[in-house]
Design a protein around this motif. Structure first.
Motif, PDB file in Angstrom:
ATOM      1  N   ALA A  35       0.836  -1.197   0.000  1.00  0.00           N
ATOM      2  CA  ALA A  35       0.000   0.000   0.000  1.00  0.00           C
ATOM      3  C   ALA A  35       0.875   1.253   0.000  1.00  0.00           C
ATOM      4  N   GLU A  36       1.908   1.260   0.826  1.00  0.00           N
ATOM      5  CA  GLU A  36       2.803   2.420   0.890  1.00  0.00           C
ATOM      6  C   GLU A  36       3.564   2.614  -0.419  1.00  0.00           C
ATOM      7  N   PHE A  37       3.953   1.526  -1.066  1.00  0.00           N
ATOM      8  CA  PHE A  37       4.647   1.616  -2.344  1.00  0.00           C
ATOM      9  C   PHE A  37       3.778   2.329  -3.376  1.00  0.00           C
ATOM     10  N   LEU A  38       2.556   1.848  -3.559  1.00  0.00           N
ATOM     11  CA  LEU A  38       1.685   2.455  -4.566  1.00  0.00           C
ATOM     12  C   LEU A  38       1.359   3.901  -4.208  1.00  0.00           C
ATOM     13  N   ALA A  39       1.035   4.142  -2.945  1.00  0.00           N
ATOM     14  CA  ALA A  39       0.712   5.507  -2.520  1.00  0.00           C
ATOM     15  C   ALA A  39       1.893   6.445  -2.779  1.00  0.00           C
ATOM     16  N   ALA A  40       3.101   5.980  -2.534  1.00  0.00           N
ATOM     17  CA  ALA A  40       4.283   6.813  -2.776  1.00  0.00           C
ATOM     18  C   ALA A  40       4.415   7.167  -4.251  1.00  0.00           C
ATOM     19  N   ILE A  41       4.207   6.208  -5.118  1.00  0.00           N
ATOM     20  CA  ILE A  41       4.336   6.468  -6.563  1.00  0.00           C
ATOM     21  C   ILE A  41       3.261   7.438  -7.028  1.00  0.00           C
ATOM     22  N   LEU A  42       2.022   7.204  -6.604  1.00  0.00           N
ATOM     23  CA  LEU A  42       0.900   8.020  -7.088  1.00  0.00           C
ATOM     24  C   LEU A  42       0.742   9.342  -6.335  1.00  0.00           C
ATOM     25  N   GLY A  43       1.506   9.536  -5.261  1.00  0.00           N
ATOM     26  CA  GLY A  43       1.379  10.759  -4.481  1.00  0.00           C
ATOM     27  C   GLY A  43       0.117  10.784  -3.634  1.00  0.00           C
ATOM     28  N   LEU A  44      -0.240   9.617  -3.097  1.00  0.00           N
ATOM     29  CA  LEU A  44      -1.447   9.475  -2.277  1.00  0.00           C
ATOM     30  C   LEU A  44      -1.067   9.117  -0.849  1.00  0.00           C
ATOM     31  N   LYS A  45      -2.068   8.994   0.013  1.00  0.00           N
ATOM     32  CA  LYS A  45      -1.846   8.595   1.397  1.00  0.00           C
ATOM     33  C   LYS A  45      -2.460   7.224   1.641  1.00  0.00           C
ATOM     34  N   VAL A  46      -1.843   6.491   2.526  1.00  0.00           N
ATOM     35  CA  VAL A  46      -2.380   5.210   2.975  1.00  0.00           C
ATOM     36  C   VAL A  46      -3.303   5.496   4.145  1.00  0.00           C
ATOM     37  N   SER A  47      -4.494   4.934   4.095  1.00  0.00           N
ATOM     38  CA  SER A  47      -5.454   5.110   5.189  1.00  0.00           C
ATOM     39  C   SER A  47      -5.174   4.122   6.311  1.00  0.00           C
ATOM     40  N   ALA A  48      -5.802   4.362   7.458  1.00  0.00           N
ATOM     41  CA  ALA A  48      -5.667   3.459   8.602  1.00  0.00           C
ATOM     42  C   ALA A  48      -6.240   2.095   8.239  1.00  0.00           C
ATOM     43  N   PRO A  49      -5.669   1.037   8.785  1.00  0.00           N
ATOM     44  CA  PRO A  49      -6.209  -0.302   8.512  1.00  0.00           C
ATOM     45  C   PRO A  49      -7.698  -0.370   8.833  1.00  0.00           C
ATOM     46  N   PHE A  50      -8.403  -1.139   8.018  1.00  0.00           N
ATOM     47  CA  PHE A  50      -9.838  -1.343   8.163  1.00  0.00           C
ATOM     48  C   PHE A  50     -10.055  -2.843   8.166  1.00  0.00           C
ATOM     49  N   GLY A  51     -10.210  -3.418   9.339  1.00  0.00           N
ATOM     50  CA  GLY A  51     -10.275  -4.876   9.434  1.00  0.00           C
ATOM     51  C   GLY A  51      -8.967  -5.461   8.923  1.00  0.00           C
ATOM     52  N   PRO A  52      -9.032  -6.437   8.038  1.00  0.00           N
ATOM     53  CA  PRO A  52      -7.806  -7.048   7.518  1.00  0.00           C
ATOM     54  C   PRO A  52      -7.186  -6.274   6.338  1.00  0.00           C
ATOM     55  N   PHE A  53      -7.736  -5.110   6.025  1.00  0.00           N
ATOM     56  CA  PHE A  53      -7.316  -4.366   4.833  1.00  0.00           C
ATOM     57  C   PHE A  53      -6.529  -3.104   5.184  1.00  0.00           C
ATOM     58  N   VAL A  54      -5.612  -2.735   4.290  1.00  0.00           N
ATOM     59  CA  VAL A  54      -4.950  -1.437   4.344  1.00  0.00           C
ATOM     60  C   VAL A  54      -5.359  -0.719   3.063  1.00  0.00           C
ATOM     61  N   PRO A  55      -6.224   0.293   3.186  1.00  0.00           N
ATOM     62  CA  PRO A  55      -6.762   0.958   2.000  1.00  0.00           C
ATOM     63  C   PRO A  55      -5.889   2.095   1.482  1.00  0.00           C
ATOM     64  N   VAL A  56      -5.899   2.224   0.157  1.00  0.00           N
ATOM     65  CA  VAL A  56      -5.336   3.388  -0.521  1.00  0.00           C
ATOM     66  C   VAL A  56      -6.505   4.028  -1.248  1.00  0.00           C
ATOM     67  N   ASP A  57      -6.852   5.244  -0.835  1.00  0.00           N
ATOM     68  CA  ASP A  57      -7.967   5.979  -1.433  1.00  0.00           C
ATOM     69  C   ASP A  57      -7.470   6.653  -2.695  1.00  0.00           C
ATOM     70  N   LEU A  58      -8.078   6.317  -3.821  1.00  0.00           N
ATOM     71  CA  LEU A  58      -7.639   6.860  -5.104  1.00  0.00           C
ATOM     72  C   LEU A  58      -8.201   8.246  -5.389  1.00  0.00           C
ATOM     73  N   GLY A  59      -9.113   8.727  -4.545  1.00  0.00           N
ATOM     74  CA  GLY A  59      -9.609  10.086  -4.703  1.00  0.00           C
ATOM     75  C   GLY A  59     -10.822  10.216  -5.594  1.00  0.00           C
TER      76      GLY A  59
END
Length: 143
Positions: A35-59
């Motif tokens: 999640a951090e890798f993709l967010a870093a490339i796209l210039g996004l933020k990683v959201s707080a874990p949600f259950g078993p998931f780590v979300p990246v909000d694409l906006g």
């Protein structure tokens, strides 16, 4: 079970409906790292874990929900992101900074190059789990 087009009702007379993708799970061997890798490339933020998931909000109302899968190999998938032209160069620079090779084509035969499909710019790169990621500044023209 094999696909049988006759088992589904004819929908040609129904009004057109709109369905929007809300989220999709992305398998990763390390959900936080991916999640951090993709967010870093796209210039996004990683959201707080949600259950078993780590979300990246694409906006655009869609999240990629990274889900850790360690018990079997991860099948490579393709994810394409329509990005603003003004941010494309920064994304390529971030790939360079991280030492990630990008390619002009989905088969990864043209390293260090971008494409200019449909009047825009695009590139492909691999994430930590082998998913084939694509950034593009113009959507594909479909017939």
């Amino acid at each position: 079970m094999p696909y049988d087009p006759n088992q589904y009702p004819d929908t040609s007379e129904l009004p057109t409906t709109v369905a929007q993708l809300n989220h999709t799970a992305v398998y990763a061997s390390d959900r936080q790292l991916s999640a951090e890798f993709l967010a870093a490339i796209l210039g996004l933020k990683v959201s707080a874990p949600f259950g078993p998931f780590v979300p990246v909000d694409l906006g655009n109302g869609v999240t990629l929900d990274y889900f850790e899968k360690r018990d079997e190999p991860i099948q490579s998938q393709h994810y394409a992101f329509l990005v603003p032209d003004a941010q494309f160069d920064a994304m390529i620079a971030r790939l360079d900074t991280l030492g990630v090779t990008y390619f002009a084509d989905p088969h990864h035969t043209e390293p260090g190059r971008i494409n200019r499909l449909f009047g825009g710019r695009g590139a492909y790169f691999v994430d930590p789990d082998g998913h084939n990621m694509e950034i593009m500044t113009r959507p594909y023209v479909r017939p």
